[in-house]
Design an enzyme around this catalytic site. Structure first.
Site, PDB file in Angstrom:
ATOM      1  N   CYS A 156       2.683  -6.046 -23.095  1.00  0.00           N
ATOM      2  CA  CYS A 156       2.105  -5.253 -22.011  1.00  0.00           C
ATOM      3  C   CYS A 156       2.832  -5.456 -20.697  1.00  0.00           C
ATOM      4  O   CYS A 156       2.424  -4.918 -19.668  1.00  0.00           O
ATOM      5  CB  CYS A 156       0.618  -5.553 -21.861  1.00  0.00           C
ATOM      6  N   GLU A 197       2.789 -15.229 -21.645  1.00  0.00           N
ATOM      7  CA  GLU A 197       3.536 -14.961 -20.410  1.00  0.00           C
ATOM      8  C   GLU A 197       4.044 -16.252 -19.768  1.00  0.00           C
ATOM      9  O   GLU A 197       4.668 -16.230 -18.724  1.00  0.00           O
ATOM     10  CB  GLU A 197       2.687 -14.156 -19.421  1.00  0.00           C
ATOM     11  N   HIS A 248       0.815  -1.217   0.000  1.00  0.00           N
ATOM     12  CA  HIS A 248       0.000   0.000   0.000  1.00  0.00           C
ATOM     13  C   HIS A 248       0.840   1.255   0.000  1.00  0.00           C
ATOM     14  O   HIS A 248       0.543   2.227  -0.682  1.00  0.00           O
ATOM     15  CB  HIS A 248      -0.890   0.031   1.249  1.00  0.00           C
ATOM     16  N   ASP A 286       5.666 -11.931 -16.172  1.00  0.00           N
ATOM     17  CA  ASP A 286       5.605 -13.351 -15.855  1.00  0.00           C
ATOM     18  C   ASP A 286       6.514 -14.164 -16.774  1.00  0.00           C
ATOM     19  O   ASP A 286       7.106 -15.151 -16.344  1.00  0.00           O
ATOM     20  CB  ASP A 286       4.160 -13.864 -15.960  1.00  0.00           C
TER      21      ASP A 286
HETATM   22  C1  PEP Z   1       2.877  -9.731 -17.242  1.00  0.00           C
HETATM   23  O1  PEP Z   1       2.950 -10.820 -16.663  1.00  0.00           O
HETATM   24  O2  PEP Z   1       3.799  -9.233 -17.907  1.00  0.00           O
HETATM   25  C2  PEP Z   1       1.646  -8.928 -17.167  1.00  0.00           C
HETATM   26  C3  PEP Z   1       1.489  -7.829 -17.864  1.00  0.00           C
HETATM   27  O3  PEP Z   1       0.695  -9.363 -16.296  1.00  0.00           O
HETATM   28  P1  PEP Z   1       0.748  -9.087 -14.712  1.00  0.00           P
HETATM   29  O4  PEP Z   1       1.900  -8.158 -14.438  1.00  0.00           O
HETATM   30  O5  PEP Z   1      -0.571  -8.497 -14.371  1.00  0.00           O
HETATM   31  O6  PEP Z   1       0.952 -10.459 -14.185  1.00  0.00           O
HETATM   32 MG    MG Z   2       1.167 -11.775 -15.848  1.00  0.00          MG
END
Ligand code: PEP
Ligand code: MG
Length: 580
Positions: free
Chosen positions: A509, A438, A196, A462
């Protein structure tokens, strides 16, 4: 693990970006506590009264903090203090303390100390970052009650000078709320980047490094520090030359950022004319204005799990529909990729009663959970399909590792479409469905998976974790975690090749998408779309405008032959310097 690198910088986990030069101010948390404090049975009532008074005073201090944070930062940040208040109303906590004072004839301080420690340990033992954040909240509350029992006034954090770098073993949301907003930065020995206090600091733009470990003891009160929240490094007592260099870096960065921001609404087109779409990652509807301001050309990842995690019940179809509709309407003709629920394993929901798992990151999470719980999945899909009329929606499936998962998920999507059509509810029938890449298996099998989907989006957070076998949230192995590792780059290349071969767009992403040192490599690898935290968008767009496609491709050729993330970083950094 050595958390000091070769040039003497302390190394931690970058949690909130930005560079700052400032004087260290230590914030210590250790409460005065008397551990051996048996009391006579006559004193029990007095002790219970003292506890009651301390708890009431704690509630009023927390309520004041909550009101202050509400005005200065907003309702979401203030909500942390509701969590604090709820501990003080919780019979499991205060009730247990009262009971132990009565039955064990112990002084209030030692019982508060003990119960807080035990409950905190229980929360920490759960393999989940969100519950660990609750453990921090509990410690924050316990420390406050102990301080009040000891008759101590609050540390006067409000007098910490502007621009100082706060140094602590661990910092609490209460501490941050009491500190002036103008502090320069924060470094802590422990903590996680999803706590947080980090989320609050990020929302007001304070650079923050967590997980520096024992080496934080090298910092003394009054030391000058250079804190780099992007790299996660702290330089202690820099030389004049190092200070000048850091100052130059800050000035150049701020000037460049302002120039880039002025151009942020324009597209990102390479020197040889290739347009790369730049989108925003969001987790809430409230993230939309920042994305628009920074020039996002849509949303490349909407992490819908926050809708679930911040609720005390399964969000209904209607509740979800309202949120998705509003996000889609904010972007009208621009693409919005909404990811289906990525929950379970390391992100359990209290109300879902998920069983504890020995290896949560490798467990029953995301698409695996949704396929086994079709009611939960269908509720979300129906909300998404109904919202599809209000914008340009794409649906993205997380944690895909096999073709069968795609086929099953698409089957359920089709079923939901048929149901809504039968019910006479208007929806868009041709919604693109894509997958997150991922898990290494998805990248390796991309040429097969591509036949069943409309787009790929590479989740490097990931993907790096699973490829390198490094827990992305563990500070002890943080030095081994870098998505720029050539093994990860090779998987990205395999995915891009599958997309290029079939004309299916490939986006990214994960955090690597917003990493300026890697932008040229990502262009060279052939990514069509990069989605990132909104604040990174202007600079990444600017960087893309400097890149030549042919040079980017030859850089990639070189990088794929390297042997470590360090070598990749050295090579890409040299390219960035060369282009300036
Ligand atoms: C990732 O794993 O790169 C991703 C964008 O998902 P998260 O960070 O939400 O696991
Ligand atoms: Mg992820």
């Amino acid at each position: 693990m050595d958390t000091i690198n070769r040039d003497g910088r302390l190394v931690g986990i970058p949690a909130s970006p930005g560079t700052v030069i400032g004087v260290a101010v230590w914030v210590h948390q250790v409460p005065a506590v008397q551990l051996e404090s048996s009391i006579s049975s006559d004193a029990i009532q007095h002790e219970l009264l003292r506890l009651k008074e301390a708890v009431e005073n704690a509630k009023s201090e927390i309520t004041n903090l909550r009101n202050r944070v509400m005005i200065q930062m907003g309702p979401n940040e203030a909500a942390v203090f509701d969590a604090h208040l709820s501990f003080l109303e919780d019979p499991e906590y205060v009730g247990q303390i009262e009971m132990l004072i009565r039955t064990h004839s112990m002084g209030a301080e030692s019982v508060v100390f003990d119960v807080t420690r035990r409950m905190k340990e229980m929360l920490m033992a759960l393999p989940d970052e969100y519950l660990q954040a609750r453990a921090d909240d509990l410690q924050d509350v316990g420390t406050r009650v102990l301080r009040l029992l000891a008759g101590q006034r609050a540390m006067n954090l409000s007098s910490v000078k502007s621009g100082s770098v706060v140094v602590a073993e661990e910092l609490t949301p209460s501490n941050l709320a009491e500190l002036p907003r103008e502090i320069g930065g924060i470094v802590t020995a422990r903590g996680s980047r999803t706590s947080h206090v980090v989320i609050m600091a990020k929302s007001i733009g304070i650079p923050f490094i967590v997980g520096v470990g024992e080496s934080i003891q090298r910092i003394k009160d009054g030391d000058l520090l250079v804190l780099d929240g992007n790299q996660g490094t702290v330089l202690v007592r820099p030389t004049m030359a190092e200070q000048r260099q850091a100052q130059h870096h800050i000035e150049v960065h701020s000037a460049l950022h302002n120039v880039a921001l002025a151009e942020a609404k324009n597209p990102a087109i390479t020197r040889d004319g290739r347009r790369i779409a730049i989108l925003a990652n969001i987790g809430h509807l409230r993230d939309v204005p920042e994305a628009v301001k920074n020039g996002a050309e849509g949303v490349g990842l909407f992490r819908t799990e926050f809708l679930y995690l911040e609720n005390d019940h399964w969000p209904t179809e209607q509740e979800q529909y309202e949120v998705y509709r509003k996000v889609l309407e904010s972007f009208t003709d621009k693409p919005v990729i909404i990811r289906t629920l990525d929950i379970g394993g390391d992100k359990p929901l209290g109300y879902a009663n998920l069983p504890q798992e020995p290896n949560p990151f490798l467990g029953h999470r995301a698409i695996r959970y949704c396929l086994d719980n079709p009611d939960v999945f269908k509720t979300q899909l129906r909300a998404l399909l109904r919202a599809s009329l209000h914008g340009k929606l794409s649906i993205m499936l997380p944690m895909i590792s096999t073709l069968s998962e795609i086929l099953l998920a698409k089957g359920i999507i089709d079923q939901c479409k048929r149901d809504l059509n039968d019910e006479g509810v208007a929806i868009v029938n041709s919604i693109p469905v894509g997958i997150m890449v991922e898990i290494p298996a998805a990248a390796v099998m991309a040429d097969i998976l591509v036949q069943e989907i409309d787009f790929f989006s590479i989740g490097t957070n990931d993907l790096a974790q699973y490829t390198l076998a490094v827990d992305r949230g563990n500070e002890r192995v943080a030095h081994l975690y870098d998505a720029a590792h050539p093994a990860v780059l090779r998987l990205i290349q395999q995915t891009c090749d599958a997309g290029i071969g079939t004309g299916i767009p490939v986006g990214m992403c994960g955090e690597l998408a917003g990493d300026l040192e890697m932008t040229e490599a990502l262009v060279g690898l052939g990514l069509d779309e990069l989605s990132m935290s909104s604040t990174n968008i202007p600079m990444v767009k600017q960087r893309i405008r400097e890149i030549d496609g042919i040079a980017a491709k030859s850089l990639v050729k070189k990088l794929l032959k390297l042997t470590s993330a360090e070598e990749v970083r050295a090579a890409t950094f040299a390219e960035v310097l060369g282009s300036q």
